[in-house]
Design an enzyme around this catalytic site. Structure first.
Site, PDB file in Angstrom:
ATOM      1  N   GLU A  87      61.946   4.681  57.180  1.00 56.44           N
ATOM      2  CA  GLU A  87      62.902   5.735  57.495  1.00 56.44           C
ATOM      3  C   GLU A  87      62.335   6.814  58.404  1.00 56.44           C
ATOM      4  O   GLU A  87      61.136   7.050  58.426  1.00 56.44           O
ATOM      5  CB  GLU A  87      63.339   6.412  56.196  1.00 56.44           C
ATOM      6  CG  GLU A  87      64.265   5.563  55.378  1.00 56.44           C
ATOM      7  CD  GLU A  87      64.377   6.051  53.945  1.00 56.44           C
ATOM      8  OE1 GLU A  87      64.897   7.157  53.744  1.00 56.44           O
ATOM      9  OE2 GLU A  87      63.941   5.315  53.055  1.00 56.44           O
ATOM     10  N   CYS A 100      61.337  13.817  61.293  1.00 56.03           N
ATOM     11  CA  CYS A 100      60.551  13.579  60.083  1.00 56.03           C
ATOM     12  C   CYS A 100      60.173  12.096  60.048  1.00 56.03           C
ATOM     13  O   CYS A 100      61.042  11.231  60.112  1.00 56.03           O
ATOM     14  CB  CYS A 100      61.378  13.953  58.847  1.00 56.03           C
ATOM     15  SG  CYS A 100      60.558  13.533  57.294  1.00 56.03           S
ATOM     16  N   CYS A 107      54.622   3.638  49.207  1.00 54.16           N
ATOM     17  CA  CYS A 107      53.591   4.624  48.891  1.00 54.16           C
ATOM     18  C   CYS A 107      52.955   4.229  47.566  1.00 54.16           C
ATOM     19  O   CYS A 107      53.630   3.677  46.701  1.00 54.16           O
ATOM     20  CB  CYS A 107      54.221   6.014  48.759  1.00 54.16           C
ATOM     21  SG  CYS A 107      53.020   7.338  48.445  1.00 54.16           S
ATOM     22  N   CYS A 111      54.194   9.412  42.340  1.00 52.81           N
ATOM     23  CA  CYS A 111      54.859  10.641  41.860  1.00 52.81           C
ATOM     24  C   CYS A 111      56.163  10.246  41.150  1.00 52.81           C
ATOM     25  O   CYS A 111      56.937   9.435  41.677  1.00 52.81           O
ATOM     26  CB  CYS A 111      55.158  11.586  43.028  1.00 52.81           C
ATOM     27  SG  CYS A 111      53.668  12.117  43.900  1.00 52.81           S
ATOM     28  N   CYS A 114      59.803  10.469  42.913  1.00 53.58           N
ATOM     29  CA  CYS A 114      59.946  10.036  44.304  1.00 53.58           C
ATOM     30  C   CYS A 114      60.335   8.571  44.409  1.00 53.58           C
ATOM     31  O   CYS A 114      59.731   7.702  43.774  1.00 53.58           O
ATOM     32  CB  CYS A 114      58.631  10.287  45.042  1.00 53.58           C
ATOM     33  SG  CYS A 114      58.710   9.861  46.787  1.00 53.58           S
ATOM     34  N   CYS A 331      63.759  11.045  49.524  1.00 51.78           N
ATOM     35  CA  CYS A 331      62.789  10.208  50.238  1.00 51.78           C
ATOM     36  C   CYS A 331      62.824   8.764  49.771  1.00 51.78           C
ATOM     37  O   CYS A 331      62.713   8.478  48.593  1.00 51.78           O
ATOM     38  CB  CYS A 331      61.378  10.716  49.985  1.00 51.78           C
ATOM     39  SG  CYS A 331      61.214  12.458  50.216  1.00 51.78           S
TER      40      CYS A 331
HETATM   41  N1  SAH Z   1      53.008  12.003  50.463  1.00 48.20           N
HETATM   42  C1  SAH Z   1      53.353  13.274  51.042  1.00 48.20           C
HETATM   43  C2  SAH Z   1      54.724  13.241  51.729  1.00 48.20           C
HETATM   44  C3  SAH Z   1      55.817  12.980  50.757  1.00 48.20           C
HETATM   45  S1  SAH Z   1      57.491  13.367  51.100  1.00 48.20           S
HETATM   46  C4  SAH Z   1      53.348  14.339  49.968  1.00 48.20           C
HETATM   47  O1  SAH Z   1      53.229  13.991  48.806  1.00 48.20           O
HETATM   48  O2  SAH Z   1      53.435  15.518  50.302  1.00 48.20           O
HETATM   49  C5  SAH Z   1      57.633  15.067  51.362  1.00 48.20           C
HETATM   50  C6  SAH Z   1      57.966  15.922  50.156  1.00 48.20           C
HETATM   51  O3  SAH Z   1      59.126  15.493  49.439  1.00 48.20           O
HETATM   52  C7  SAH Z   1      56.836  15.972  49.146  1.00 48.20           C
HETATM   53  O4  SAH Z   1      56.615  17.306  48.787  1.00 48.20           O
HETATM   54  C8  SAH Z   1      57.401  15.189  47.996  1.00 48.20           C
HETATM   55  O5  SAH Z   1      56.775  15.535  46.797  1.00 48.20           O
HETATM   56  C9  SAH Z   1      58.849  15.582  48.055  1.00 48.20           C
HETATM   57  N2  SAH Z   1      59.783  14.744  47.303  1.00 48.20           N
HETATM   58  C10 SAH Z   1      59.678  13.431  46.989  1.00 48.20           C
HETATM   59  N3  SAH Z   1      60.739  13.037  46.264  1.00 48.20           N
HETATM   60  C11 SAH Z   1      61.532  14.107  46.113  1.00 48.20           C
HETATM   61  C12 SAH Z   1      62.767  14.341  45.453  1.00 48.20           C
HETATM   62  N4  SAH Z   1      63.392  13.372  44.787  1.00 48.20           N
HETATM   63  N5  SAH Z   1      63.289  15.588  45.512  1.00 48.20           N
HETATM   64  C13 SAH Z   1      62.673  16.575  46.180  1.00 48.20           C
HETATM   65  N6  SAH Z   1      61.507  16.426  46.824  1.00 48.20           N
HETATM   66  C14 SAH Z   1      60.938  15.205  46.779  1.00 48.20           C
END
Ligand code: SAH
Length: 340
Positions: A87, A100, A107, A111, A114, A331
């Site tokens: 994406e 973006c 990944c 987390c 996510c 994401c």
């Molecule tokens: N791996 C990187 C980039 C991830 S995506 C990182 O961890 O920072 C960018 C942001 O979106 C990160 O802060 C991630 O924690 C957040 N994110 C992921 N899933 C999410 C969700 N369901 N709601 C809100 N933010 C989310």
């Protein structure tokens, strides 16, 4: 080596070895940065086009796109040559457009909130593929003559950029050097891989560093982000502080607000204590609910209250504006939807 992964110098070396004059390399590289394949490089002799076309290319193409009728946000699914999909999102602002980008297919950070990590990491993206995303968007949504569509880049899509360190750093040097996008217009978001944050500070262009915090204590953060077991929250904040000192750039902390988990006044206070004395800004994002996970986002009203508490404790914070809510979820959700 793939054509898209060759630097300007590597390409010049190759074409020189083929007996081509130097200006040809400049022409070819210019075409690659605009998303063209060899057969479309119309100002090259046919024989050279065919020779280039016989090399492995390593590019990307637009698989599909979804345009928000609310704010013009474009969500892209890019296809890689091996059939994988990733994406990207183009967001339109008054001052320019932000793209973006993803850095990995999937990944492995795990987390819990996510969607990108649900099936693990399929593979790293190469720097030529990431450059290809920018080129593909320029070709897909062309700007006025002499201008660029993509003025800002954020590495905040799927994947952990510092888990694909070499490709990401090479991508950043190519984007700043070859496309002329300034480091101040680029952000990289990390879950907090501390040793890589430290290397990044001295090896990459001085982009804005965003750190996904999402909690103020180790107990709370370890429940949400497995990486916290390896690099506890204090070490992450210290490394972010060092990045700010070394680059002079304010660090952004991302904090996804989860109803009843991390959005109380006590949480705001703990966060303010943790961040005291660090040159930073907190981006508050009400959690985007993921169908596969049982977590709810904080309401916007509560998010505003949380921002207010942080302001009372002298921490700069804003609630992030939501864009493209009609075309995409959190994401990694679009890719999953299409794969199914
Ligand atoms: N791996 C990187 C980039 C991830 S995506 C990182 O961890 O920072 C960018 C942001 O979106 C990160 O802060 C991630 O924690 C957040 N994110 C992921 N899933 C999410 C969700 N369901 N709601 C809100 N933010 C989310």
């Amino acid at each position: 080596m793939y054509l898209m992964d060759k630097s300007r110098d590597e390409l010049a070396e190759l074409l020189t070895a083929w007996g081509e004059p130097l200006f040809r390399a400049k022409q070819v590289y210019g075409w690659l940065l605009r998303g063209a394949r060899p057969q479309a490089m119309t100002n090259l002799p046919k024989a050279l086009r065919e020779k280039l076309d016989a090399l492995p290319f390593g590019g990307v193409s637009v698989h599909s796109k979804f345009v928000s009728t609310r704010d013009g946000t474009v969500k892209y699914l890019f296809a890689l040559e091996d059939g994988n999909l990733v994406e990207g999102v183009l967001m339109r602002y008054r001052y320019g457009n932000t793209l973006c980008l993803s850095t990995q297919v999937g990944c492995k950070m795990g987390c819990v909130f996510c969607a990108s990590t649900l099936d693990g990491c399929v593979r790293d993206l190469r720097h030529g593929e990431m450059l290809g995303f920018v080129a593909a968007v320029e070709a897909d949504e062309p700007a006025k003559a002499g201008e660029r569509t993509v003025t800002n880049i954020v590495l905040m899509g799927s994947g952990e950029p510092l888990d694909n360190y070499d490709n990401v750093v090479r991508f950043l040097w190519r984007v700043t050097g070859d496309l002329g996008i300034s480091a101040r217009n680029i952000s990289l978001s990390t879950c907090g891989i501390v040793p890589m944050m430290r290397r990044f500070a001295s090896e990459a262009p001085p982009v804005t560093l965003s750190v996904s915090l999402h909690a103020a204590t180790d107990a709370q953060r370890s429940k949400l982000m497995p990486i916290n077991a390896a690099y506890p929250i204090r070490e992450v904040v210290t490394a972010a502080h060092a990045y700010a000192e070394q680059t002079g750039r304010r660090v952004i902390f991302e904090y996804a607000l989860i109803a009843g988990e991390n959005d109380s006044q006590a949480d705001a206070k703990a966060l303010a204590n943790l961040l005291a004395h660090t040159l930073c800004h907190v981006n508050l994002i009400p959690l985007n609910p993921v169908a596969e996970r049982d977590l709810q986002g904080t309401t916007r009203a509560q998010a505003q209250r949380f921002a207010g508490w942080l302001a009372d404790y002298r921490v700069s914070a804003t609630v992030r504006r939501e864009m493209g809510t009609d075309i995409a979820g959190a994401c990694g959700q679009l890719r999953r939807k299409v794969l199914k």
